[in-house]
Design a protein around this motif. Structure first.
Motif, PDB file in Angstrom:
ATOM      1  N   LEU A 176       0.817  -1.215   0.000  1.00  0.00           N
ATOM      2  CA  LEU A 176       0.000   0.000   0.000  1.00  0.00           C
ATOM      3  C   LEU A 176       0.848   1.263   0.000  1.00  0.00           C
ATOM      4  N   GLY A 177       2.171   1.083  -0.043  1.00  0.00           N
ATOM      5  CA  GLY A 177       3.067   2.237  -0.115  1.00  0.00           C
ATOM      6  C   GLY A 177       3.283   2.946   1.205  1.00  0.00           C
ATOM      7  N   VAL A 178       3.109   2.248   2.312  1.00  0.00           N
ATOM      8  CA  VAL A 178       3.259   2.876   3.625  1.00  0.00           C
ATOM      9  C   VAL A 178       4.723   2.846   4.050  1.00  0.00           C
ATOM     10  N   GLY A 179       5.267   4.023   4.332  1.00  0.00           N
ATOM     11  CA  GLY A 179       6.636   4.160   4.814  1.00  0.00           C
ATOM     12  C   GLY A 179       6.675   5.100   6.004  1.00  0.00           C
ATOM     13  N   LEU A 180       7.857   5.502   6.392  1.00  0.00           N
ATOM     14  CA  LEU A 180       8.016   6.310   7.597  1.00  0.00           C
ATOM     15  C   LEU A 180       7.241   7.618   7.519  1.00  0.00           C
ATOM     16  N   ASP A 181       7.312   8.311   6.400  1.00  0.00           N
ATOM     17  CA  ASP A 181       6.620   9.600   6.288  1.00  0.00           C
ATOM     18  C   ASP A 181       5.116   9.438   6.471  1.00  0.00           C
ATOM     19  N   GLU A 182       4.558   8.399   5.847  1.00  0.00           N
ATOM     20  CA  GLU A 182       3.114   8.160   5.974  1.00  0.00           C
ATOM     21  C   GLU A 182       2.740   7.810   7.413  1.00  0.00           C
ATOM     22  N   VAL A 183       3.603   7.055   8.081  1.00  0.00           N
ATOM     23  CA  VAL A 183       3.314   6.654   9.466  1.00  0.00           C
ATOM     24  C   VAL A 183       3.377   7.863  10.391  1.00  0.00           C
ATOM     25  N   LEU A 184       4.356   8.745  10.190  1.00  0.00           N
ATOM     26  CA  LEU A 184       4.452   9.930  11.042  1.00  0.00           C
ATOM     27  C   LEU A 184       3.255  10.860  10.822  1.00  0.00           C
ATOM     28  N   THR A 185       2.804  10.986   9.595  1.00  0.00           N
ATOM     29  CA  THR A 185       1.595  11.777   9.333  1.00  0.00           C
ATOM     30  C   THR A 185       0.392  11.151  10.028  1.00  0.00           C
ATOM     31  N   PHE A 186       0.306   9.832   9.975  1.00  0.00           N
ATOM     32  CA  PHE A 186      -0.792   9.119  10.643  1.00  0.00           C
ATOM     33  C   PHE A 186      -0.767   9.394  12.144  1.00  0.00           C
ATOM     34  N   ILE A 187       0.406   9.275  12.768  1.00  0.00           N
ATOM     35  CA  ILE A 187       0.512   9.501  14.205  1.00  0.00           C
ATOM     36  C   ILE A 187       0.124  10.932  14.553  1.00  0.00           C
ATOM     37  N   SER A 188       0.599  11.888  13.765  1.00  0.00           N
ATOM     38  CA  SER A 188       0.294  13.295  14.057  1.00  0.00           C
ATOM     39  C   SER A 188      -1.202  13.577  13.961  1.00  0.00           C
TER      40      SER A 188
END
Length: 272
Positions: free
Chosen positions: A70-82
Motif C-alpha cells: 500500500l506504499g506505507v513508509g516512515l513519512d506516511e506513518v508519522l503523518t498518521f501519528i500526528s
C-alpha cells in the motif's frame, strides 16, 4: 513506571498490542486505534513496515508485505501519528522502526526529532548497529523521546541486558523466546521469573514481555512471574489477516480479540 502502562498502578498487567501501520489500511487503522483507546489498551506498538525481517514469523512478515504494497513508509506513518495522537485519551503509541530500512538514510537527530514532533510516545529502533547506538541515545535524549530497549531471555549477554536496562526510558521489552515472533518458550514462561528479577535490579521502567503471548491466560501467567506488562503481536495480527481475507469488519474483529486478552477489559462505545 505507570506512564506507558496505567494499569500497573492498579495491580493489573499493562497491555501493549503490535500492529503494522498499513495493515489494515491507514483509514481503517485510525478507527482501530480509537477503539483501542476506548477499550483501555495501554500501548500500541506501531511498526513502520519493512521487508525481510529475520525476527518475525510468517504472520507478521505477511503483514509487512501487505502494508508495503500500500506504499506505507516512515513519512506516511508519522503523518498518521500526528493525526490520531491528539485525539487519544489513554493509548500511547510506541513507534517501531527498522534502522537499516527506515532510518539509516536520514540524519539521526533529524529523524528522531521528526518522530518526537509527530507525537510518538516512544521509539523502538530495530537492529541498531553498536556503532550507531551512542548517537541514537543522545538524539532521543535531546528530543525528549522515550526509548524502548530490548533483550532476550537466556540469550542476551550480561552486557546487552545492562545496556537495555540503562537506556530504557519508556519500557524494556524482554523477548521471551529467541526465534521468530509468534513462538513461545517450549517449556512455558516459568523460567522468565529469574530474568525479570535480574533486570528489575537495574531499571525502574516497566518490563514488558513479548513473543508467544497469545491469550488472557498467558497474560496472567507472565504478570504473575513479575512482568509489568505484556506485548501481544502475532495473535492479533492474525485476526487482522483473517478479517481482511474474509472481508469482515477489521475493527469489530479486533475488538473481539482485545476482549479475549485484556484481563481487566471493559469495552466502551466506539467513537464516531
Amino acid at each position: 513506571m505507570a506512564e506507558f502502562f496505567d494499569q500497573i498502578a492498579d495491580g493489573e498487567p499493562g497491555l501493549a498490542l503490535f500492529l503494522n501501520a498499513g495493515d489494515p489500511s491507514l483509514d481503517i487503522l485510525a478507527d482501530l486505534v480509537f477503539m483501542l483507546d476506548d477499550a483501555g489498551v495501554d500501548c500500541l506498538e506501531l511498526a513502520v513496515p519493512f521487508p525481510g525481517s529475520v525476527t518475525d514469523g510468517p504472520v507478521i512478515r505477511r503483514s509487512h508485505e501487505r502494508a508495503l504494497a500500500l506504499g506505507v513508509g516512515l513519512d506516511e506513518v508519522l503523518t498518521f501519528i500526528s493525526n490520531v495522537r491528539p485525539k487519544l485519551h489513554r493509548l500511547r503509541i510506541a513507534l517501531l522502526a527498522d534502522w537499516s530500512y527506515s532510518i539509516k538514510s536520514r540524519p539521526m537527530a533529524e529523524v528522531v526529532g521528526d518522530i518526537a514532533e509527530a507525537g510518538a510516545d516512544g521509539l523502538l529502533l530495530h537492529a541498531v548497529p553498536p556503532r550507531v547506538r551512542p548517537g541514537y541515545y543522545q538524539a532521543t535524549k535531546d528530543a525528549g523521546l522515550p526509548v524502548v530497549t530490548t533483550c532476550y531471555h537466556k540469550v542476551s549477554t550480561q552486557q546487552v541486558m545492562a545496556e537495555a536496562a540503562e537506556h530504557a526510558s519508556a519500557y524494556l521489552y524482554l523477548v521471551a523466546q529467541y526465534g521468530r515472533s509468534g513462538t513461545a518458550p517450549a517449556d512455558g514462561f516459568s523460567e522468565l521469573a529469574g530474568t525479570i528479577a535480574e533486570l528489575r535490579l537495574d531499571t525502574h521502567v516497566p518490563i514488558a514481555v513479548g513473543f508467544g503471548v497469545k491469550s488472557r491466560a498467558d497474560v496472567t501467567t507472565v504478570h504473575a512471574l513479575g512482568a509489568d506488562a505484556v506485548i501481544v503481536g502475532s495473535a492479533g495480527v492474525a485476526r487482522v489477516e483473517e478479517a481482511l481475507a474474509y472481508n469482515r469488519d477489521v475493527v469489530s474483529e479486533f475488538a473481539d480479540f482485545v476482549r479475549s486478552v485484556h484481563p481487566a477489559h471493559t469495552l466502551g462505545t466506539l467513537r464516531s
